[in-house]
Design a protein around this motif. Sequence first.
Motif, PDB file in Angstrom:
ATOM      1  N   TYR A  73       0.871  -1.172   0.000  1.00  0.00           N
ATOM      2  CA  TYR A  73       0.000   0.000   0.000  1.00  0.00           C
ATOM      3  C   TYR A  73       0.908   1.223   0.000  1.00  0.00           C
ATOM      4  CZ  TYR A  73      -3.252  -3.667   1.198  1.00  0.00           C
ATOM      5  OH  TYR A  73      -3.983  -4.829   1.176  1.00  0.00           O
ATOM      6  N   ARG A  74       1.224   1.700  -1.189  1.00  0.00           N
ATOM      7  CA  ARG A  74       2.271   2.696  -1.366  1.00  0.00           C
ATOM      8  C   ARG A  74       1.916   4.046  -0.745  1.00  0.00           C
ATOM      9  NH1 ARG A  74       3.024   4.491  -5.904  1.00  0.00           N
ATOM     10  NH2 ARG A  74       5.206   5.088  -5.563  1.00  0.00           N
ATOM     11  N   SER A  75       0.636   4.315  -0.620  1.00  0.00           N
ATOM     12  CA  SER A  75       0.203   5.586  -0.042  1.00  0.00           C
ATOM     13  C   SER A  75      -1.124   5.392   0.664  1.00  0.00           C
ATOM     14  CB  SER A  75       0.057   6.656  -1.135  1.00  0.00           C
ATOM     15  OG  SER A  75      -1.141   6.459  -1.876  1.00  0.00           O
ATOM     16  N   TYR A  76      -1.611   6.450   1.268  1.00  0.00           N
ATOM     17  CA  TYR A  76      -2.906   6.424   1.938  1.00  0.00           C
ATOM     18  C   TYR A  76      -4.019   6.050   0.969  1.00  0.00           C
ATOM     19  CZ  TYR A  76      -3.872  10.902  -0.295  1.00  0.00           C
ATOM     20  OH  TYR A  76      -4.082  11.890  -1.223  1.00  0.00           O
ATOM     21  N   ARG A  77      -3.846   6.340  -0.316  1.00  0.00           N
ATOM     22  CA  ARG A  77      -4.906   6.072  -1.295  1.00  0.00           C
ATOM     23  C   ARG A  77      -5.208   4.577  -1.370  1.00  0.00           C
ATOM     24  NH1 ARG A  77      -1.185   9.310  -3.562  1.00  0.00           N
ATOM     25  NH2 ARG A  77      -1.736  11.497  -3.920  1.00  0.00           N
ATOM     26  N   GLU A  78      -4.167   3.785  -1.647  1.00  0.00           N
ATOM     27  CA  GLU A  78      -4.349   2.342  -1.742  1.00  0.00           C
ATOM     28  C   GLU A  78      -4.751   1.742  -0.398  1.00  0.00           C
ATOM     29  OE1 GLU A  78      -1.292   3.686  -4.762  1.00  0.00           O
ATOM     30  OE2 GLU A  78      -1.635   4.000  -2.616  1.00  0.00           O
ATOM     31  N   GLY A  79      -4.156   2.257   0.682  1.00  0.00           N
ATOM     32  CA  GLY A  79      -4.448   1.716   2.001  1.00  0.00           C
ATOM     33  C   GLY A  79      -5.875   1.980   2.442  1.00  0.00           C
ATOM     34  N   LEU A  80      -6.360   3.194   2.236  1.00  0.00           N
ATOM     35  CA  LEU A  80      -7.747   3.508   2.613  1.00  0.00           C
ATOM     36  C   LEU A  80      -8.738   2.751   1.742  1.00  0.00           C
ATOM     37  CD1 LEU A  80      -7.633   7.362   3.328  1.00  0.00           C
ATOM     38  CD2 LEU A  80      -7.600   5.468   4.979  1.00  0.00           C
ATOM     39  N   ASP A  81      -8.389   2.558   0.471  1.00  0.00           N
ATOM     40  CA  ASP A  81      -9.258   1.751  -0.387  1.00  0.00           C
ATOM     41  C   ASP A  81      -9.443   0.358   0.217  1.00  0.00           C
ATOM     42  OD1 ASP A  81      -9.594   3.764  -2.241  1.00  0.00           O
ATOM     43  OD2 ASP A  81      -8.095   2.990  -3.645  1.00  0.00           O
ATOM     44  N   GLU A  82      -8.337  -0.252   0.665  1.00  0.00           N
ATOM     45  CA  GLU A  82      -8.413  -1.591   1.242  1.00  0.00           C
ATOM     46  C   GLU A  82      -9.234  -1.594   2.522  1.00  0.00           C
ATOM     47  OE1 GLU A  82      -7.552  -4.924   3.808  1.00  0.00           O
ATOM     48  OE2 GLU A  82      -6.955  -2.844   4.212  1.00  0.00           O
ATOM     49  N   VAL A  83      -9.051  -0.603   3.373  1.00  0.00           N
ATOM     50  CA  VAL A  83      -9.794  -0.534   4.633  1.00  0.00           C
ATOM     51  C   VAL A  83     -11.293  -0.452   4.368  1.00  0.00           C
ATOM     52  CG1 VAL A  83     -10.284   0.938   6.627  1.00  0.00           C
ATOM     53  CG2 VAL A  83      -7.915   0.449   5.999  1.00  0.00           C
ATOM     54  N   VAL A  84     -11.700   0.455   3.500  1.00  0.00           N
ATOM     55  CA  VAL A  84     -13.130   0.656   3.257  1.00  0.00           C
ATOM     56  C   VAL A  84     -13.732  -0.532   2.511  1.00  0.00           C
ATOM     57  CG1 VAL A  84     -14.835   2.152   2.142  1.00  0.00           C
ATOM     58  CG2 VAL A  84     -12.894   3.159   3.364  1.00  0.00           C
ATOM     59  N   GLU A  85     -12.986  -1.114   1.579  1.00  0.00           N
ATOM     60  CA  GLU A  85     -13.481  -2.306   0.886  1.00  0.00           C
ATOM     61  C   GLU A  85     -13.706  -3.450   1.880  1.00  0.00           C
ATOM     62  OE1 GLU A  85     -10.595  -3.106  -2.120  1.00  0.00           O
ATOM     63  OE2 GLU A  85     -11.125  -1.329  -3.310  1.00  0.00           O
ATOM     64  N   THR A  86     -12.786  -3.594   2.827  1.00  0.00           N
ATOM     65  CA  THR A  86     -12.948  -4.637   3.851  1.00  0.00           C
ATOM     66  C   THR A  86     -14.197  -4.387   4.676  1.00  0.00           C
ATOM     67  OG1 THR A  86     -10.558  -5.027   3.979  1.00  0.00           O
ATOM     68  CG2 THR A  86     -11.881  -5.705   5.878  1.00  0.00           C
TER      69      THR A  86
END
Length: 328
Positions: free
Chosen positions: A296-309
């Motif tokens: 998760y290179r940045s908050y963008r990819e990381g937040l996407d994963e959190v909300v998708e989960t």
Amino acid sequence: MNVFVAGATGVLGRRLVAELSARNHHVVGLARDERGDELVAENGGEPRRGDVLDRESLVEAADGCDVLIHVATAIPTSLKPTDEEWTRNDLVRVEGARNLVAVADEIDAKRLLLQSIVWVARQPDGGRFDEDSPPHPDRVTRSALEAERVVRRGGEEYGFEVGILRCGWFYSADSAHTRQMGEGLLNGEFPILGGGLLGRRDATLSILHVEDAARAFATAAESNESGLWHVTDDEPVTVATLFTAFAERLGAPTPRRIPGWLARPLVGKNSVELLTTSMPTTNDRFRETFDWKPRYRSYREGLDEVVETWDEDGTLTRTPEDSVWSEN
């Protein structure tokens, strides 16, 4: 390898046990009760009972292990943590480090890894810093710095390798603090805290998805490198950008901005300082030393994963009008 993980039932520890097990290592996870046993076993590890504050129990639990990893903490999750809560975290970090140093010597372990935090070296002016920058500990970070000193001295005295991974600000779908933020943003109760009299000065944070932290520890455990490294994602982010992006993904209202000093009576000095004082650093040295890069290179990819989960597991309920937080 035979790897012992203290903190194996925590948000990071569970992922670390799973990551090391997936790499075909035998992982012993420290557990204090039946539920802890289940968590370690579910992630592919061998649970052994003990307490990071009980040295004798650690000797028995870690017997036969080549690598010891200390990721145990007691970070407060209350809205306004008390000094007693922070004192408990201090004890787990420092006394846990002392105990694991003694255990490493007694069982002749080859390597000891410690989780620390990048903001022990946060600079007073909010400027960029790295592993060579002088530390500036505060009430929250001083025990992390002391634990670093404990394991360094232990390695020098007893001859085992020491790796210290200073991690960025953790987040993940199952982190208590991330969940508090998500629910607060949906309810319009999690504002952007800004520095200065009017709250217009944004702090820059160095953050890290917990999954990437687990991969970093597993990678370091497999090496013979000793040293101190900062482990973060690739892009420091301002508090305003992070909170606003999170709200957008949640379908929450745009968070309002308030001066940090105004929130201090509600959340305490330590939380305000964390979110209003910049800590920009990089993972350059860790990436140069190891074959690792953040998934998760940045908050963008990381937040996407959190909300998708959260969407998938029912934490979030979406309607045409809004999103609703559902405890599950």
